[in-house]
Design a protein around this motif. Structure first.
Motif, short mmCIF file in Angstrom:
data_model
loop_
_atom_site.label_atom_id
_atom_site.label_comp_id
_atom_site.label_asym_id
_atom_site.label_seq_id
_atom_site.Cartn_x
_atom_site.Cartn_y
_atom_site.Cartn_z
N ARG A 21 0.82 -1.21 0.00
CA ARG A 21 0.00 0.00 0.00
C ARG A 21 0.85 1.26 0.00
O ARG A 21 0.55 2.23 -0.70
N LEU A 22 1.93 1.28 0.80
CA LEU A 22 2.79 2.47 0.87
C LEU A 22 3.44 2.73 -0.50
O LEU A 22 3.45 3.86 -0.99
N THR A 23 3.97 1.68 -1.10
CA THR A 23 4.60 1.83 -2.42
C THR A 23 3.57 2.30 -3.44
O THR A 23 3.87 3.16 -4.29
N PHE A 24 2.37 1.74 -3.37
CA PHE A 24 1.31 2.11 -4.31
C PHE A 24 0.96 3.58 -4.19
O PHE A 24 0.90 4.31 -5.20
N TRP A 25 0.75 4.06 -2.97
CA TRP A 25 0.32 5.44 -2.80
C TRP A 25 1.45 6.43 -3.07
O TRP A 25 1.20 7.55 -3.57
N LEU A 26 2.68 6.05 -2.79
CA LEU A 26 3.81 6.91 -3.16
C LEU A 26 3.91 7.04 -4.68
O LEU A 26 4.17 8.13 -5.22
N LEU B 159 -4.31 5.56 -13.56
CA LEU B 159 -5.48 4.69 -13.71
C LEU B 159 -5.05 3.23 -13.89
O LEU B 159 -5.68 2.31 -13.34
N THR B 160 -3.97 3.02 -14.64
CA THR B 160 -3.47 1.66 -14.86
C THR B 160 -3.07 1.01 -13.54
O THR B 160 -3.42 -0.15 -13.27
N LEU B 161 -2.31 1.72 -12.71
CA LEU B 161 -1.88 1.15 -11.43
C LEU B 161 -3.06 0.90 -10.50
O LEU B 161 -3.07 -0.09 -9.76
N ALA B 162 -4.05 1.77 -10.56
CA ALA B 162 -5.24 1.58 -9.71
C ALA B 162 -5.99 0.31 -10.11
O ALA B 162 -6.45 -0.45 -9.24
N TYR B 163 -6.13 0.07 -11.40
CA TYR B 163 -6.78 -1.16 -11.87
C TYR B 163 -5.92 -2.39 -11.58
O TYR B 163 -6.45 -3.47 -11.27
N GLN C 51 -3.41 -2.97 -9.26
CA GLN C 51 -2.95 -3.34 -7.92
C GLN C 51 -3.70 -4.51 -7.30
O GLN C 51 -3.07 -5.47 -6.84
N PRO C 52 -5.05 -4.53 -7.28
CA PRO C 52 -5.72 -5.71 -6.72
C PRO C 52 -5.48 -6.98 -7.53
O PRO C 52 -5.35 -8.07 -6.98
N LEU D 202 2.11 -11.31 -7.52
CA LEU D 202 3.03 -10.63 -8.43
C LEU D 202 3.31 -9.20 -7.98
O LEU D 202 4.04 -8.49 -8.66
N LEU D 203 2.73 -8.82 -6.84
CA LEU D 203 2.84 -7.43 -6.40
C LEU D 203 4.17 -7.23 -5.68
O LEU D 203 4.29 -7.40 -4.47
#
Length: 502
Positions: A35-40, A95-99, A101-102, A109-110
């Motif tokens: 989550r931290l990496t994603f939001w950064l 938008l790509t990363l938001a789709y 990530q889950p 693979l995350l």
């Protein structure tokens, strides 16, 4: 022209520094969903998009050549068109990363390298968009391509993914070789690697015409590989199908802005004097791409493979905007064609992101939603998801009032308003081939609404509500821009006019 002007490339500097920081911070992250990496990463992308879009508005407020600023000893150009494309690419990556990530989290693979490679890919895109020199273009192309090769091979234990990554790497290296060889011939003919100097050499006739024409052939071939148009399309279906869907959407999304930018920088800004040569090649590539892409897509039962052939046909349609616009040195006509092509790219990427995002949303428990049959009866399981997918399919098919209809209409209008018989015939051919292509898009709608469902479980995924809301907004954007396209079309026209004036 001879200044470094570091402030001009501040978004790219921010992206490089933030990517390095994110790579280091991720080493300490223990959360499996990163989550931290994603939001950064999202914060970085938002900052880059804000800087570029703000610079675009500032550039549009300037007049003529003042809208274009040169940096890094003239190797980089900052103009409203570049800022608009860079801002759109950054938003597309958000938008790509938001789709994604889950989707990739559910498949183990995350990893931190997924986000780092995605940001480096965007860096390559931004370098290509702002390049004012052949070698800078090539450096940006390689940064983007090498990141995509690594992302395509993300599933190291999956034979199909590994095969797709290998094909992508080999054919991509071949395309880069074509482009680099064409650039070397350009240098031999004009004695310069700077795009404005090449333009001036052609205009003044201080060139070796035979060498230059051969260089144009190789450059168009290299561009065709990167665009994925016929006859250089052989990598597209295999890579789309074999890559993880999260990577497929990266390949089909933001890089299209770089492909458009490199086409404008090389062919329009550098090689306008040879328009009579490269326009003929683009017409042939366009018609072949629409024919092969649409006809081959009809036979596909794999959704990702069908969308790959769809991408070939769609980009062939986009290339039509480059064909009628230069001969005669009519700037108004040129702006009409190029702005329609830019509008087409923006709206196509918007629709493609939503389509693949919905495919990832429907993939669960390790099972991929890749076959057409996987959408059977979706309207009974989730009417709103079926409705969103219908919006995307109608948009890709060019059915009003979706944005895809206006995008196709704008390109056709650019052809017809030339009043040249050949271009009017070309517009008729494009319409006929689009009617063929409408079949496989409408088939998806038919499967969702009229076929019996293969599963009775609800389509909505628990815990993925944020992605569901994004899909709804994405679908609303595809519909809203179709109803009110004038604002986006005006921006595309203004930034193209500013780029041509600079």
């Amino acid at each position: 022209m001879n200044q470094m002007n570091w402030l001009t490339i501040s978004p790219e500097i921010l992206l490089v520094v933030a990517t390095c920081v994110i790579a280091l911070v991720d080493l300490q992250v223990t959360d499996a969903r990163r989550r931290l990496t994603f939001w950064l990463s999202q914060a970085t992308l938002a900052a880059v998009a804000w800087l570029h879009l703000g610079a675009m508005l500032e550039g549009l407020g300037a007049t003529g050549a003042a809208a274009s600023v040169y940096a890094m000893q003239g190797l980089v150009v900052s103009d409203p068109m570049g800022h608009a494309l860079a801002g759109c690419a950054s938003l597309a990556m958000m938008l790509t990363l938001a789709y994604a990530q889950p989707y990739i989290a559910d498949r183990d693979l995350l990893k931190g390298e997924f986000f780092v490679l995605a940001l480096l890919m965007l860096l390559g895109i931004l370098v290509m968009i702002s390049a004012n020199n052949f070698l800078v273009l090539y450096v940006g192309l390689e940064i983007m391509s090498l990141s995509l090769y690594a992302l395509a091979a993300l599933r190291r234990d999956h034979a199909v993914s590994t095969e797709a990554a290998m094909k992508y790497f080999v054919l991509g290296a071949l395309a880069s070789g074509f482009l680099l060889y064409g650039m070397s011939m350009m240098y031999g003919a004009t004695r310069s690697l700077d795009i404005p100097d090449v333009f001036n050499a052609i205009q003044t006739g201080q060139i070796n015409k035979a060498v230059l024409v051969f260089g144009v052939v190789f450059i168009v071939a290299g561009l065709s590989f990167k665009l994925g148009v016929v006859p250089f399309h052989m990598w597209v279906p295999d890579v789309y199908q074999g890559s993880p869907t999260a990577v497929t959407v990266m390949i089909g999304g933001a890089p299209k802005f770089a492909a458009f930018a490199i086409t404008v920088r090389l062919l329009v800004e550098g090689l306008t004097g040879l328009a009579a040569d490269w326009q003929q090649m683009l017409i042939l590539l366009s018609v072949l791409s629409m024919a092969v892409g649409n006809l081959a897509a009809i036979a596909q039962t794999n959704l990702k493979r069908m969308l790959a052939y769809s991408a070939i046909a769609q980009l062939g349609f986009m290339l039509l905007g480059f064909t009628p616009t230069v001969i005669g040195a009519n700037t108004l006509s040129a702006a009409n064609g190029y702005s329609s092509a830019m509008f087409y790219v923006v709206t196509y990427v918007l629709t493609t992101l939503g389509t693949f995002g919905l495919i990832m949303y429907l993939s669960r428990d390790g099972r991929e939603c890749e076959q057409l049959a996987d959408l059977s009866g979706l309207a009974r399981r989730s009417p709103w998801l079926a409705g969103v997918m219908t919006v995307f399919m109608f948009s890709l098919a060019g059915v009003p009032p979706m944005v895809g209809f206006y995008a196709k209409f704008a390109v056709l209008q650019a052809l017809v308003t030339t009043s040249v018989t050949g271009y009017i015939v070309l517009a008729v051919v494009a319409v006929l081939l689009s009617l063929i292509g409408a079949f496989y898009y409408l088939r998806v709608v038919k499967v969702m609404y009229f076929d019996e469902p293969t599963s009775q479980e609800p389509a909505t995924v628990a815990g993925h509500g944020g992605v569901g809301a994004l899909l709804a907004l994405n679908g609303a954007a595809a519909l809203g821009l179709g109803l009110l396209p004038d604002g986006l079309m005006a921006v595309c026209r203004d930034v193209i006019v500013a780029a041509l004036a600079g």
